[in-house]
Design an enzyme around this catalytic site. Structure first.
Site, PDB file in Angstrom:
ATOM      1  N   ASN A   4       5.940  -0.592 -14.014  1.00 31.62           N
ATOM      2  CA  ASN A   4       5.041  -1.691 -13.651  1.00 31.62           C
ATOM      3  C   ASN A   4       3.631  -1.391 -14.133  1.00 31.62           C
ATOM      4  O   ASN A   4       2.959  -2.223 -14.709  1.00 31.62           O
ATOM      5  CB  ASN A   4       5.065  -1.894 -12.132  1.00 31.62           C
ATOM      6  CG  ASN A   4       6.400  -2.449 -11.682  1.00 31.62           C
ATOM      7  OD1 ASN A   4       6.673  -3.623 -11.858  1.00 31.62           O
ATOM      8  ND2 ASN A   4       7.243  -1.590 -11.122  1.00 31.62           N
TER       9      ASN A   4
ATOM     10  N   LYS B 284       4.499  -3.461  -3.594  1.00 29.33           N
ATOM     11  CA  LYS B 284       3.615  -2.475  -4.249  1.00 29.33           C
ATOM     12  C   LYS B 284       3.705  -2.571  -5.776  1.00 29.33           C
ATOM     13  O   LYS B 284       2.771  -2.182  -6.483  1.00 29.33           O
ATOM     14  CB  LYS B 284       3.902  -1.048  -3.764  1.00 29.33           C
ATOM     15  CG  LYS B 284       5.352  -0.597  -3.872  1.00 29.33           C
ATOM     16  CD  LYS B 284       5.706   0.114  -5.138  1.00 29.33           C
ATOM     17  CE  LYS B 284       7.192   0.247  -5.293  1.00 29.33           C
ATOM     18  NZ  LYS B 284       7.678   0.873  -6.477  1.00 29.33           N
TER      19      LYS B 284
ATOM     20  N   GLY C 149      10.839   4.397  -0.717  1.00 25.63           N
ATOM     21  CA  GLY C 149       9.790   5.408  -0.592  1.00 25.63           C
ATOM     22  C   GLY C 149       9.388   5.909  -1.965  1.00 25.63           C
ATOM     23  O   GLY C 149       9.931   5.464  -2.987  1.00 25.63           O
TER      24      GLY C 149
END
Ligand SMILES: NC(=O)c1ccc[n+]([C@@H]2O[C@H](COP(=O)([O-])OP(=O)(O)OC[C@H]3O[C@@H](n4cnc5c(N)ncnc54)[C@H](O)[C@@H]3O)[C@@H](O)[C@H]2O)c1
Length: 333
Positions: free
Chosen positions: A253, A188, A133
């Site tokens: 990222n 993601k 999460g």
């Protein structure tokens, strides 16, 4: 009070340790590196991974993995490329009544396995719970309100993790879609790298919003093909984690993507930033999408940039000139 051992002394391992200590448990962090243990113990801080966060005296550190013996819960907190090796070392000390918690986000190169599947191959009996999460370590460690999901096929184990680690600043929801939660949390990072690239190229909010929206669509497309539930991708481990990773400067990222967008080579960007899970995940997700025959145009464009020396300026034009289509996903209804 539970006895909790955390494998990995990086940013997330330390932040989960602080949460567990806050909830009143006995916590030990294991690191593969004696030098890392000594350095943290000397100043009660990990200067490189989590600067400015003081680590409570109650949290123990060791490089002896037998510290797992007798614990109630073992939390895997190393980057995904090290998970199998670390779990192999831990396996002799893990007994069936211990709950193994995975916090690592990624897919294994070559096998395309999710981290809980990698762990299951090495540990046959213990219940496995996935924690995922929107939870940047930098904010969790500073006790900023955070919500995550505990996903497991073993409802009782997930509820134990929920009860054990929840505190006034960490709220944990239950979820039984392990595949969806792990895929959302892993994939993601690919979209966050792309968001950084857009940023580095000087594109604006419209482009990032498009990327995030079409990004969750292709993540869900692969997820549903892999057996996940569509609605999982619109919860904490899907869109929740995507939002935090694509919009925050804490995201390594995104930071690596920004460097790539500014002309730094992908290899150098990863070296400069450190743990960039999306780099490895992109390779695996690209292979998996081809194996499953699932269209993932954003992932495919990133793959070309990262692994085929592709021109960073080309993907946007290529994505914008794809054949016109309906927004609704025919394959998901
Ligand atoms: N940082 C976050 O905000 C965050 C949030 C949620 C989940 N995660 C996930 O947690 C995992 C760990 O991320 P992180 O941010 O703590 O990484 P990190 O780079 O901060 O920490 C890496 C740590 O892993 C250990 N390690 C490094 N190389 C190793 C090796 N060869 N063998 C064994 N151990 C080794 C070391 O203790 C090192 O400090 C990742 O999979 C990440 O996706 C991170």
């Amino acid at each position: 009070m539970s006895k909790i051992v955390i494998l990995g002394a990086g940013a997330f391992g330390i932040s989960i340790a602080i949460m567990a200590a806050e909830a009143g448990h006995s916590v030990t962090i294991w690191s593969a590196f004696e030098s890392e243990v000594e350095s943290i113990l000397s100043i009660r801080e990990h200067k490189e991974k989590l600067p400015g966060v003081k680590i409570p005296e109650s949290i123990g550190f060791t490089s002896d993995i037998s510290c797992i013996s007798g614990s109630d819960m073992v939390v895997i907190g190393v980057p995904s490329i090290f998970v199998r090796n670390v779990v192999k070392q831990a396996a002799p000390y893990i007994t069936p009544e211990m709950i193994v918690v995975n916090t690592s986000k990624g897919l294994e190169d070559g096998t395309y396995l999710r981290m809980s599947q990698v762990i299951r191959e090495e540990i046959s009996d213990s219940p496995i719970v996935v924690l995922s999460g929107p939870s940047h370590a930098e904010e969790v460690a500073r006790k900023m309100p955070t919500t995550i999901s505990a996903a497991s096929e073993d409802e009782k184990a997930a509820a134990t993790v929920q009860e054990t680690l929840s505190n006034g600043c960490l709220r944990i929801y239950l979820n039984d879609d392990v595949t969806g939660c792990e895929l959302g949390g892993s994939l993601k990072n690919i979209i966050a790298l792309c968001a950084g690239i857009c940023d580095g190229l000087g594109y604006g909010d419209n482009t990032i919003a498009a990327l995030m929206t079409r990004g969750i669509t292709e993540i869900a497309r692969l997820g549903v093909a892999m057996g996940a539930r569509l609605d999982t991708f619109f919860g904490l481990t899907g869109i929740g984690d995507l939002i935090v990773t694509c919009t925050s400067l804490h995201s390594r990222n995104r930071r690596a993507g920004t460097l790539i967008g500014k002309g730094v080579s992908p290899d150098d960007a990863v070296k400069q930033v450190g743990t960039v899970e999306g780099y490895y995940c992109c390779k695996a997700a690209y292979g998996l999408s081809r194996k499953m025959n699932v269209e993932m145009p954003i992932t495919e464009e990133l793959y070309k940039i990262l692994f085929e020396n592709g021109d960073v300026n080309k993907p946007l034009a290529s994505l914008m000139s794809r054949p016109s289509r309906h927004e609704r996903e025919q394959t998901l209804v």
